[in-house]
Design a protein around this motif. Sequence first.
Motif, short mmCIF file in Angstrom:
data_model
loop_
_atom_site.label_atom_id
_atom_site.label_comp_id
_atom_site.label_asym_id
_atom_site.label_seq_id
_atom_site.Cartn_x
_atom_site.Cartn_y
_atom_site.Cartn_z
N UNK A 31 0.91 -1.67 0.24
CA UNK A 31 -0.41 -0.29 0.11
C UNK A 31 0.83 0.98 0.00
N UNK A 32 2.21 1.09 0.43
CA UNK A 32 2.73 2.52 -0.08
C UNK A 32 3.05 3.21 1.45
N UNK A 33 3.27 1.82 2.56
CA UNK A 33 3.17 2.83 3.69
C UNK A 33 3.76 1.62 5.14
N UNK A 34 4.37 2.16 5.74
CA UNK A 34 4.74 1.58 6.57
C UNK A 34 3.67 0.12 8.06
N UNK A 35 4.15 -0.94 8.28
CA UNK A 35 3.37 -1.81 8.80
C UNK A 35 2.57 -0.70 10.26
N UNK A 36 3.52 -0.14 10.93
CA UNK A 36 3.03 -0.09 12.01
C UNK A 36 1.85 1.84 11.38
N UNK A 37 1.55 1.60 10.84
CA UNK A 37 0.79 2.46 10.08
C UNK A 37 -0.56 1.85 10.00
N UNK A 38 -0.95 0.29 10.02
CA UNK A 38 -1.57 -0.17 9.79
C UNK A 38 -2.67 -0.49 11.22
#
Lengths: 253, 253
Positions: free
Chosen positions: A45-52
């Motif tokens: 998704x073009x982001x990082x894991x903690x963001x989820x």
Amino acid sequence: MEQVGLSRRERVREATLSEIKAIARRHLVEHGPSGVSLRAIAREMGMTAPGLYRYVSGIDALLVAITVEMFDELGAAVAAADASVPDEDTDRRIRTSLRAFRTWAVGHRSEFATMFGPRPHVDPNADTAPAIEAARRFAATFYTLFDRLLAERRFALPDSSHLTPELARELRSFAENCGFSAPHIPVEAVMVLSSCWVRLYGVVCMEVFDQMSVVMDDMEPLFESELHTVLTGLGVRYEPPESTAPTAVSAPD
Amino acid sequence: MEQVGLSRRERVREATLSEIKAIARRHLVEHGPSGVSLRAIAREMGMTAPGLYRYVSGIDALLVAITVEMFDELGAAVAAADASVPDEDTDRRIRTSLRAFRTWAVGHRSEFATMFGPRPHVDPNADTAPAIEAARRFAATFYTLFDRLLAERRFALPDSSHLTPELARELRSFAENCGFSAPHIPVEAVMVLSSCWVRLYGVVCMEVFDQMSVVMDDMEPLFESELHTVLTGLGVRYEPPESTAPTAVSAPD
DNA sequence: CGGCGTTTGCTAACGGTGTTCACTAAAGCG
DNA sequence: CGCTTTAGTGAACACCGTTAGCAAACGCCG
């Protein structure tokens, strides 16, 4: 669906959550259950894991969430099949619904496995209630069809000779807790339902879990055979599936 | 077992390999399938993970290896149950064997799940042949019992009216590939066998995989019910299980 | 428009995993 | 005794889930 009164913020939030679940779902089918990882999803998704973690409380919760979706999807597939045949033709509706169940299962093996397969050591803090609720909703589809058969007195209730008190107790518990049977349904009927479901669940599990694969390469005939005897015992007319290439998961075009 | 002509070196090698598998097995039952890790095993053995690669080609192979052991163990449990009743009392032997199967399954849920549950996306390089062979050996236990029923003409073969060519073909394939049936067994018999197995496999899966758990808390009565009808259809006398506390898994030690 | 709280997503970090590689030390054998 | 085979280690790479703290963007309200 119904994101009417939602603020812009809530809408985009819902959208990304959907994207997360969609990607998770795809990873599930492509790489198996263990192939679903927050990091991989985030990466895609073009982001990082903690963001989820703003959207999902952890990977287990995510799996529960997509399980809910899958149950709804399976339910929709079965309902669609059911709705595709004239309302009054109960027999064909039942055949079609049950075949839709198998078809969906063999076409969505990973999903089926997470829905109907073994629950890995589930820690108590995990909230699986939504998934259970979804499963209940799904089952309701069949309850109503069965109810109809019952109302039409299609089959004779088995004599209660070999119906031990323990079994009767469990069946009553089943009938009460599963939501259908508002009118007091006889335990004998619940038993017939259980027995039928056990058989079909059994064949489908055998097929989807790839038991037998060494020894038999197409399980559809066996499913049809079970379907035949189950339906017959239920007073429902059996008819072979309508043409559409023997088994071959309809890869048209 | 048979480590007779083995050098000292080979003996200790075999021993550590056994230890590895034993610990893996324990981790499987205690922490679920995903709880088996080479690092944890190594840690517990007082060594490091890479060291294990001298004994096992990877975690997948290790799982296959313990699967083999579990099939052998299940087979032994069933065989022991079978052997515990007088040889000529075929009916009781069958009842006892099938109940032993369920008992082992509910007492070894994680194991059962890895043996009979969904196979996660299996990559082609994995060598699952030993596990398949072990499963075949296990199945043989039941084949011989079934063969006996067949020889004694306990049940009428179903008329081949609803036995489509496709089903016949698959059943023949089944009979040929599964090793039993050296004498040409009629496909109708194979079909009866399949049908019975489907039902029992179905109930046991439902129980072990914890479907129904919300709706029914003891599945033994349902199993017994299925067993009853299956046996009856097979011309085998049904008898309720001999006392020994309703379900309660006979806590071993 | 400006201010300000809320929401979002990031980085860094911890502890865990499977697996490979190069290496040492020990065991076995002639 | 010396040489070969083997067992096991440490470091490294690439993953994984999850937590904590922080900065930027967003959206609302005065």
